[in-house]
Design a protein around this motif. Sequence first.
Motif, PDB file in Angstrom:
ATOM      1  N   SER A   8      38.554  40.380  43.232  1.00 15.14           N
ATOM      2  CA  SER A   8      37.950  39.613  41.801  1.00 15.14           C
ATOM      3  C   SER A   8      36.426  40.887  41.480  1.00 15.14           C
ATOM      4  N   GLN A  44      36.941  43.863  38.555  1.00 15.00           N
ATOM      5  CA  GLN A  44      35.312  43.469  37.439  1.00 15.00           C
ATOM      6  C   GLN A  44      34.731  45.250  37.677  1.00 15.00           C
ATOM      7  N   ASN A  45      34.806  45.669  38.522  1.00 11.33           N
ATOM      8  CA  ASN A  45      34.629  47.062  38.393  1.00 11.33           C
ATOM      9  C   ASN A  45      35.148  47.926  38.140  1.00 11.33           C
ATOM     10  N   LEU A  99      38.046  47.141  36.085  1.00 14.12           N
ATOM     11  CA  LEU A  99      38.308  46.870  34.642  1.00 14.12           C
ATOM     12  C   LEU A  99      36.694  46.931  33.594  1.00 14.12           C
ATOM     13  N   GLY A 100      36.211  46.727  33.910  1.00 17.24           N
ATOM     14  CA  GLY A 100      35.052  47.076  33.033  1.00 17.24           C
ATOM     15  C   GLY A 100      34.245  48.315  33.082  1.00 17.24           C
ATOM     16  N   VAL A 116      35.486  40.104  25.515  1.00 17.00           N
ATOM     17  CA  VAL A 116      34.592  40.495  27.175  1.00 17.00           C
ATOM     18  C   VAL A 116      33.442  39.214  26.968  1.00 17.00           C
ATOM     19  N   TRP A 162      32.442  35.621  28.750  1.00 19.78           N
ATOM     20  CA  TRP A 162      31.671  35.274  30.391  1.00 19.78           C
ATOM     21  C   TRP A 162      30.337  34.446  29.799  1.00 19.78           C
ATOM     22  N   VAL A 199      38.055  37.746  37.333  1.00 20.21           N
ATOM     23  CA  VAL A 199      37.762  38.853  36.405  1.00 20.21           C
ATOM     24  C   VAL A 199      37.636  39.064  35.317  1.00 20.21           C
ATOM     25  N   TRP A 200      38.773  38.012  34.885  1.00 17.93           N
ATOM     26  CA  TRP A 200      39.001  37.549  33.074  1.00 17.93           C
ATOM     27  C   TRP A 200      37.432  36.725  33.045  1.00 17.93           C
ATOM     28  N   THR A 236      34.091  39.801  33.625  1.00 14.81           N
ATOM     29  CA  THR A 236      34.740  41.637  33.978  1.00 14.81           C
ATOM     30  C   THR A 236      33.393  42.140  32.606  1.00 14.81           C
ATOM     31  N   SER A 284      29.906  44.098  34.406  1.00 18.62           N
ATOM     32  CA  SER A 284      30.187  45.020  34.440  1.00 18.62           C
ATOM     33  C   SER A 284      30.526  46.600  33.307  1.00 18.62           C
ATOM     34  N   MET A 285      30.688  45.592  32.312  1.00 17.20           N
ATOM     35  CA  MET A 285      31.508  46.899  31.278  1.00 17.20           C
ATOM     36  C   MET A 285      30.261  47.307  30.494  1.00 17.20           C
TER      37      MET A 285
END
Lengths: 273, 288
Positions: B82, B87-88, B90-91, B113, B117, B164-165, B168, B171-172
Motif C-alpha cells: 500500500s 502510494q508511491n 500513484l502519487g 485526492v 486524506w 492507497v486511496w 496517496t 506522495s502526490m
Amino acid sequence: MSPLWMVRRIGFYVLVTVVLGFFAVPMLWLASAPFDTEPGLGLRWPDWTLANVARTFEHPYALSSLLNSLLLCGIATVVTTVFAALAAYALSRVRIPGRDLLLYLLLLLSSVVTGTAAMVPIFVMMLQLGLINSQFGTALVIAGGMLPAAIFILKDFVDAVPRSYEESARVFGASPRQVLGHVVLPVARPGVATIFVWAFVNAWGNFLLPFLLLRDVGQQPAAVLLRTLYDEGGSANLTVIPVFSLLYSIPVVVLYLFVNKRYGFRFHGGIKS
Amino acid sequence: MDGSGLGVRRAVGFVAPALVLIGVFLVFPALWTLYIGITNYQLTGPAAANPRVVGLDNVVNAVRDPLFTNSVWLTALFVLFSAVIGQNALGFGLAWLLRTVRPWLRRTVEAFVLLSWILPGTVVAYLWFAVLSRDTGTLGLLLGQPETAWLVQYPMTSLIIFNVWRGTAFSMLLYTSALAAVPPSQLETARLVGASGWQTVRDVVFPHIRGHVLTNTLLISLWTANDFTPFLLTAGGPNHRSEVLPVLIYRQALEGGQLGYASAMSILLLLGNLVIALVYLRLLRRRA
C-alpha cells in the motif's frame, strides 16, 4: 493529428477519469445516503428527504458528541499552536545550550513514538492518574503527540522572518513581548495558521486516543461515537450514521476549502525533501 | 546577544511548556513501554496489582507466537504494497499526469485526492463499508458480483487498496513540488530528441528527485506501519487475517488485558520505527 496521437490522447483521459473515479466514488455515499429515505451501506440514487437530519438531532448523544469534539479539538489545537509558537520562536532566535541535539531528538521522537506504539503506557498512566474520561487530559495527550512536529514546522517559518525587523523594533525600545506580538507573529502568521489547521484536522480525526481514554459515552467525541453507533446491538444505525458522518466531516472540509483558497495546498518547510 | 533581546533565561521559559508536555506524554510513555514490556503486567487479576519482572520472556514468547509472526508478516505486506508501491507509484503518476491537463481538471482531481486524506478516519471507514459491503456495495454492483463480501473474503487486499486511496495525497503533494524543481530546459531537450514519457522519467526526472523518492518512501512506510485505521474496517478479522501490528497490540492489551505482553510487541514496533527514522534523519542531515 495522427491516429496514434488520438489514441494516446484518449487513453490519457480515460486514465485520468479512472483515477478520478477511484477517489471520488467512495465519497458519493456521503452526498446521497444522508438524504435518502432508506439509507443503506451502498450507493443508490436517493429518494430525497430531510427526515434523517431531524432524527439525528433527536439522537441523545449526536450533538453533544460534536460539541465534545469541538472542546477536545479546541483545547488540543490551541495548546499545540501556542506552545509550539513559543518554543519555535525561542529555539529559532536564541542559542540555548544543546539546542541542536534537542531539535534532533524532537524530530526523532515525533516519528518514533506514535500513538499506536505507546498506547499501553499512555492508557496505564492515565488510568493511574485517574484521568480516564477526562476530556482535558485526553486533549493534553493529543497535544503532546503533535507538539514535536508542530515545533519543527513552525521553526522553519520563524527562521524565515528577517532578524533585522526585530532589531529595528528593539532600537525603538520595544520589549521582547512587543517584538513577538507586533513584529514576529504577524510576519509568521501563515505558519501559525498552517499549524493551527494541521493540528485541528489531526485532532478532529484522531480516533485511537479518545477511544482508549474516554470510555464514558457522554464524554466521547464524534470520532468514537460514530464507531459505537455501528456496534450498538451489532447492526448499524443507518438513519443516524450518514447524516452524522456528514456533520462530522463539515469542519475539515471547510478548513480544506479555506486553506486551499488562502494558501494553496503545498509544502511549507517542515517536511523538507 | 540575540537580536530579539530574549535572553537565554526567557528563551528556556518559552520552550519549557512544550517540553513538559512532550516529556510527560511522549518520552515518559516510550520509556515506560520498555519497563512494562519486561513485566507480566495485566489489566486485571493478581498480576495487575503486583507485576513481576520476567525479563525478555515476553519478547521471546512474542517471536514464537504465531499470532505475532502472522501480524508482522501482514504489516510488512501492508507497508510494501500500500505504501512503498501503491502510494508511491500513484502519487508520482498523479503528479506527472496532472502537469499537463487543464487547470480545472487538475484542481478537481487534486481536491478529491486531498479530501480522501483529510476526512476523519471513522467517516472514511463507513465510506468504504459502502464500497465493499455485500449485496448493495458499490464495488459489487460495478463488477456485477453482488454476493462478494470483500472485507471478509479478501481482507488484506481490501485494506491495501483502501490505504492507497487514503494516503496517496501526501506522495502526490511531495512529488508535485519535486517535479517543479526539475529544470524545464532538460525536459524540453528530452522532448526534442523524441524521448518517450517513460524514458524522460527514467533519465531526466528520476536523477533529480531520487532524494524525494527515498524521503517519501520512508515517511509513508513509517505512517502506514503505525496506522490504526485497519481496526475501523476489519478489526483484524476475519480470524486474524488482517491483524496488522497496531491492531494486534490493541487487542492484546485492551481486549486481552495482557499489558506486559502487548508492550513487548510495542517495543518491537518502536524499534522498527527507530530504524526507519534514523535512516530518514541521516538523509536529511546529509542534504542539509
